[in-house]
Design a protein around this motif. Structure first.
Motif, mmCIF file in Angstrom:
data_model
loop_
_atom_site.group_PDB
_atom_site.id
_atom_site.type_symbol
_atom_site.label_atom_id
_atom_site.label_comp_id
_atom_site.label_asym_id
_atom_site.label_seq_id
_atom_site.Cartn_x
_atom_site.Cartn_y
_atom_site.Cartn_z
ATOM 1 N N ASP A 291 -14.970 0.781 -6.748
ATOM 2 C CA ASP A 291 -14.997 0.058 -5.483
ATOM 3 C C ASP A 291 -13.767 0.407 -4.663
ATOM 4 O O ASP A 291 -12.708 0.769 -5.210
ATOM 5 C CB ASP A 291 -15.033 -1.448 -5.728
ATOM 6 N N LEU A 292 -13.895 0.263 -3.353
ATOM 7 C CA LEU A 292 -12.803 0.603 -2.443
ATOM 8 C C LEU A 292 -11.491 -0.072 -2.832
ATOM 9 O O LEU A 292 -10.427 0.554 -2.817
ATOM 10 C CB LEU A 292 -13.188 0.217 -1.013
ATOM 11 N N LYS A 293 -11.560 -1.336 -3.221
ATOM 12 C CA LYS A 293 -10.329 -2.072 -3.524
ATOM 13 C C LYS A 293 -9.629 -1.570 -4.784
ATOM 14 O O LYS A 293 -8.468 -1.917 -5.034
ATOM 15 C CB LYS A 293 -10.635 -3.568 -3.652
ATOM 16 N N GLU A 294 -10.320 -0.739 -5.575
ATOM 17 C CA GLU A 294 -9.740 -0.209 -6.800
ATOM 18 C C GLU A 294 -9.289 1.247 -6.679
ATOM 19 O O GLU A 294 -8.627 1.754 -7.590
ATOM 20 C CB GLU A 294 -10.756 -0.316 -7.945
ATOM 21 N N VAL A 295 -9.637 1.916 -5.578
ATOM 22 C CA VAL A 295 -9.370 3.362 -5.455
ATOM 23 C C VAL A 295 -7.892 3.670 -5.625
ATOM 24 O O VAL A 295 -7.507 4.641 -6.287
ATOM 25 C CB VAL A 295 -9.891 3.898 -4.102
ATOM 26 N N HIS A 296 -7.015 2.847 -5.036
ATOM 27 C CA HIS A 296 -5.578 3.140 -5.062
ATOM 28 C C HIS A 296 -5.045 3.293 -6.491
ATOM 29 O O HIS A 296 -4.162 4.116 -6.734
ATOM 30 C CB HIS A 296 -4.794 2.044 -4.333
ATOM 31 N N ARG A 297 -5.577 2.525 -7.422
ATOM 32 C CA ARG A 297 -5.082 2.581 -8.801
ATOM 33 C C ARG A 297 -5.302 3.975 -9.396
ATOM 34 O O ARG A 297 -4.430 4.528 -10.074
ATOM 35 C CB ARG A 297 -5.795 1.538 -9.664
ATOM 36 N N TYR A 298 -6.466 4.537 -9.115
ATOM 37 C CA TYR A 298 -6.804 5.838 -9.688
ATOM 38 C C TYR A 298 -6.076 6.970 -8.958
ATOM 39 O O TYR A 298 -5.724 7.983 -9.571
ATOM 40 C CB TYR A 298 -8.319 6.022 -9.669
ATOM 41 N N LEU A 299 -5.826 6.779 -7.659
ATOM 42 C CA LEU A 299 -5.027 7.782 -6.947
ATOM 43 C C LEU A 299 -3.638 7.903 -7.583
ATOM 44 O O LEU A 299 -3.076 8.999 -7.688
ATOM 45 C CB LEU A 299 -4.883 7.417 -5.469
ATOM 46 N N MET A 300 -3.093 6.790 -8.007
ATOM 47 C CA MET A 300 -1.753 6.797 -8.593
ATOM 48 C C MET A 300 -1.699 7.524 -9.927
ATOM 49 O O MET A 300 -0.623 7.922 -10.380
ATOM 50 C CB MET A 300 -1.238 5.360 -8.736
ATOM 51 N N ALA A 301 -2.864 7.717 -10.553
ATOM 52 C CA ALA A 301 -2.908 8.450 -11.822
ATOM 53 C C ALA A 301 -2.869 9.958 -11.603
ATOM 54 O O ALA A 301 -2.678 10.719 -12.552
ATOM 55 C CB ALA A 301 -4.171 8.079 -12.602
ATOM 56 N N GLY A 302 -3.042 10.411 -10.356
ATOM 57 C CA GLY A 302 -3.107 11.835 -10.061
ATOM 58 C C GLY A 302 -1.757 12.447 -9.747
ATOM 59 O O GLY A 302 -0.748 11.752 -9.566
#
Length: 415
Positions: A291-302
């Motif tokens: 979901d959009l509200k969770e995208v930032h968490r996964y971006l930080m893993a990159g």
């Protein structure tokens, strides 16, 4: 008595329950509703998504002067289903206009354009054409309209494009190079073209957080010392995976435990076939839909974020939403040059990432060597995003455009 409200009819063939509708429509309209504008949104929702997401969208509008009229999108049969949708949309507009005067009709994209034109002609509303890129050309170049049966449909929409530019009181391009093309083709005078890139809601994309990075990597079984090449968004058509996989192959040859992280709701079979055809192993890939509200968490893993457009005529109008989101969360970008305003942006923000002149193996190898040798400052990347992709700046530009066409003010700011 408070200040006069100006009623805006906002038309979108994209759904508000889709992530794009939430990030690129509702985020703006909530801000604009605080500046003297009252909105009626007509959107076309995919029934399965609407059923599960409608309440969350409705809750997000509580306390704002925004009324959402969700109509159901139909997919089959092609073309006829769209005509049916538009008839339903026009019926809804007439119902609303029977008891409310619309001062502005804001057309988001092409498909909905005839409804905006009819609203202007019948009810006297000022019209904004928010083109969102060269849509008909994107369809043809992607192969979706490659069959000759679509040729008249392509020409129909190119003619509609000319009408939308001619009849609009102000037109909006996502990119400066797109604006230059509008002017070159004499579709609109420069003073009636505004540039607003796809902006970022920084409440949804907070600064990089090391503990979030560690938690997500643990969740996805990614080693803390692995290099993660990340892609967020659609795949297929104009989002050919060859560059993404070519870059990953080169990264893995240098850092063997590297992982490719893809944030997309695309069918996993497509990705598996592409990965296999490239001679790579799906065990090195993490494919997840979030979901959009969770995208930032996964971006930080990159470690590096890829913008994956195929270069073509239509990409002059592309403003990758993901670029601002990558930067906001501390991810430098790797992208093909010649897409939208990317060349301008990397020149303006030289530590924001690297561009590839062409999609070739030797250039994939070179850019991977270059990014591995460079230290990127995550806080500096966030400042780039704040400077260029601030949602508040985008909303302020929209407000200025609305006031201009209403004759309240004639100053339109651009980014």
């Amino acid at each position: 008595m408070g200040p006069k409200k100006h009623n805006v009819l906002y038309l979108s063939y994209d759904g508000m329950t889709d992530p794009l509708g939430q990030s690129q429509v509702l985020s703006y309209l909530r801000l604009l509703s605080k500046q003297g504008f009252s909105f009626d949104i007509i959107s076309f929702e995919k029934p399965d998504i609407y059923a599960s997401k409608k309440q969350g969208v409705q809750d997000s509008l509580d306390g704002f002067d925004i009324t959402w009229h969700a109509l159901m999108y139909t997919k089959k049969p092609p073309v006829l289903s769209t005509l049916k949708d538009l008839r339903v949309g026009w019926k809804k507009i007439k119902q609303l206009a029977a008891h409310k005067q619309f001062h502005i009709v804001h057309s988001r994209g092409y498909t909905i354009g005839n409804l905006a034109i009819n609203t202007k002609k019948r009810y006297g509303a000022k019209m904004i054409f928010d083109m969102r890129g060269w849509w008909a050309d994107e369809k043809r170049e992607s192969g979706l309209w490659a069959n000759p049966v679509y040729r008249p449909i392509y020409y129909y929409f190119k003619q509609l494009e000319r009408q939308l530019f001619a009849l609009s009181d102000q037109s909006i391009s996502l990119t400066h190079v797109g604006g230059d093309e509008i002017e070159r083709l004499a579709l609109k005078e420069r003073h009636n073209i505004s540039i607003i890139p796809t902006c970022v809601d920084f409440n949804l994309f907070p600064p990089f957080n090391e503990s979030v990075r560690a938690a997500v990597r643990d969740e996805l079984n990614i080693n803390p010392d692995a290099k993660v090449l990340l892609y967020s968004g659609s795949l297929g058509g104009n989002y050919d995976m060859s560059m993404l996989l070519g870059l990953f192959k080169q990264l893995k040859s240098v850092v063997p435990n590297s992982v490719l992280l893809i944030l997309s709701r695309i069918d996993s079979g497509y990705v598996e076939n592409e990965v296999s055809s490239a001679g790579m192993n799906m065990a090195d890939v993490r494919l997840i839909g979030v979901d959009l509200k969770e995208v930032h968490r996964y971006l930080m893993a990159g470690d590096y974020g890829v913008v994956n457009y195929v270069r073509s005529y239509s990409t002059i109008g592309r403003s990758p939403t993901k670029l601002g989101e990558y930067w906001a969360c501390g991810l430098p970008v790797i992208a093909l040059s010649g897409v939208g305003d990317l060349d301008y942006l990397i020149a303006r923000y030289p530590n924001g990432g690297m561009l590839i002149p062409d999609n070739t193996e030797s250039l994939h190898a070179k850019v991977v060597r270059d990014v591995l040798a460079k230290d990127f400052d995550k806080s500096e990347l966030r400042q780039y995003a704040l400077d260029y992709y601030d949602l508040n700046k985008g909303a302020a530009t929209y407000a200025s455009i609305y006031r201009k066409v209403l004759g309240i003010a004639d100053l339109v700011t651009e980014q």
